[in-house]
Design an enzyme around this catalytic site. Structure first.
Site, short mmCIF file in Angstrom:
data_model
loop_
_atom_site.label_atom_id
_atom_site.label_comp_id
_atom_site.label_asym_id
_atom_site.label_seq_id
_atom_site.Cartn_x
_atom_site.Cartn_y
_atom_site.Cartn_z
NE ARG A 72 -52.36 -27.84 -10.04
CZ ARG A 72 -51.87 -28.96 -9.54
NH1 ARG A 72 -52.65 -29.76 -8.82
NH2 ARG A 72 -50.61 -29.31 -9.74
CE LYS B 73 -50.84 -28.11 -14.84
NZ LYS B 73 -50.17 -26.83 -14.51
CG HIS C 218 -51.56 -20.64 -8.96
ND1 HIS C 218 -52.40 -21.74 -8.97
CD2 HIS C 218 -50.30 -21.12 -9.12
CE1 HIS C 218 -51.68 -22.83 -9.14
NE2 HIS C 218 -50.40 -22.49 -9.23
NE ARG D 139 -50.44 -25.70 -6.93
CZ ARG D 139 -50.47 -26.97 -6.54
NH1 ARG D 139 -51.23 -27.34 -5.52
NH2 ARG D 139 -49.77 -27.90 -7.17
CG HIS E 174 -45.59 -29.20 -6.97
ND1 HIS E 174 -44.83 -28.61 -5.97
CD2 HIS E 174 -46.54 -28.27 -7.30
CE1 HIS E 174 -45.28 -27.39 -5.73
NE2 HIS E 174 -46.32 -27.17 -6.51
CE1 TYR F 96 -44.06 -21.39 -6.29
CE2 TYR F 96 -44.12 -23.76 -6.53
CZ TYR F 96 -44.55 -22.52 -6.91
OH TYR F 96 -45.47 -22.40 -7.91
#
Length: 326
Positions: free
Chosen positions: A175, A200, A273, A276, A299, A308
């Site tokens: 990120r 995160k 983003h 990523r 993640h 994805y």
């Protein structure tokens, strides 16, 4: 007249939203919520954004309903969301953020029964479940090179710094905040391994970059004004930490230019983003197991990574591969 001078924007009357005056009662609720979230380890930036929205809710409770938040009925919540829609003219996605915040607010302050009826009713009537979640398109290596070539441009140190950040985002899949928070003590310049700490998910992880990126990075950092263990790798010219807005604006400007020139399709939703996203798709296409990709990108759940793995671009390429082996 130049496009930067917009007479319409100057002459139209801009409606101002009512300013919120924070009362002692509101302040007590805000402080209680802040303490609970800090104890839960929530990032300061997230708490700051939540408090801003919570002020809107508390102001509505006291000044419109004449009630404290622990005395609300189900229909009071309906009135609040009608207020967000009609008077504040907030989008459905923003309203969903308020909805999620209120569920957290009542849960962490141990008052969930107050909002429980509204939550159950909202689920039954699918009030917030139909909101479209917009996803960004991934960047691929061809598009990446177009963006990098345009950013480098004048070949100045600032341009090289910006291009290097974009390449680091691509290599690491990090990120933007994670890359800009990198400090000297987090970097192994011999192996090209970087320790990501301010994440995160609150879980530390390690990422890598290519040999070419590492060589460029080692050249760049030797000219940094500040080079102590606790200094940031990517700095302003005076040595201060670089803001994410600086890179985001550069990236968005370049993408806009490339779209205008027809080099990036107009219908592609490309933001910072997207780098990523592109890294995730690229790793999956190259056969890296999905659980490894999940850990590498940090993640929180496998579902995020699996999203994805089913991207339109990846599916189309897999169909071509399957056709060849039939």
């Amino acid at each position: 007249m130049g496009s930067e001078f917009n007479i319409k924007n100057l002459l139209l009357v801009k409606r101002k939203r009512d300013e919120i005056e924070e009362t002692d009662e509101m302040r007590q609720w805000l402080e209680r919520f802040k303490e609970e979230r800090e104890f839960d380890g929530i990032k300061p930036s997230t708490i700051h954004n939540d408090l801003a929205r919570l002020r809107v809710f508390l102001d509505f409770c006291y000044n419109r309903l004449g009630k404290s938040p622990d005395k609300l009925q189900t229909h009071d919540f309906v009135k609040f969301f009608n207020y967000l829609e009609v008077e504040r003219k907030l989008s459905k996605n923003t309203q969903k953020r308020y909805y999620d915040l209120l569920k957290v607010f009542y849960r962490v302050l141990r008052m969930y029964p107050v909002i429980k009826g509204f939550v159950e009713e909202s689920k039954d009537r699918k009030r917030f479940s139909r909101i479209e979640v917009k996803h960004y398109d991934p960047v691929d290596d061809r598009m990446l090179n177009l963006i990098l070539e345009r950013i480098i441009g004048s070949n100045s140190r600032v341009s090289i710094r910006n291009a290097l950040i974009v390449r680091m985002l691509w290599d690491t899949g990090c990120r933007i905040s994670e890359i800009l928070n990198l400090k000297y003590r987090d970097c192994d310049f011999d192996s090209g391994v970087f320790r990501i700490t301010d994440t995160k998910t609150h879980e530390e992880r390690k990422v890598v970059c290519s040999e070419a990126t590492l060589e460029a990075l080692k050249w760049y950092v030797q000219f940094n004004v500040r080079q102590g263990p606790d200094d940031y790798i990517f700095q302003k010219q005076n040595g201060d930490k670089l803001s994410r807005d600086t890179i985001t604006k550069v990236f968005n400007r370049v993408v806009k230019e490339l779209k205008k020139e027809g080099k990036i399709p107009q219908n592609r939703r490309i933001v910072i983003h997207s780098l990523r996203h592109g890294r995730c798709v690229d790793l999956l296409e190259k056969g890296i197991p999905v659980d490894i990709v999940k850990e590498y990108l940090g993640h929180k759940t496998l579902d995020t990574t699996l999203f994805y793995s089913h991207s339109k671009e990846r599916t189309e390429k897999l169909l071509k591969t399957i056709k060849k082996i039939l």
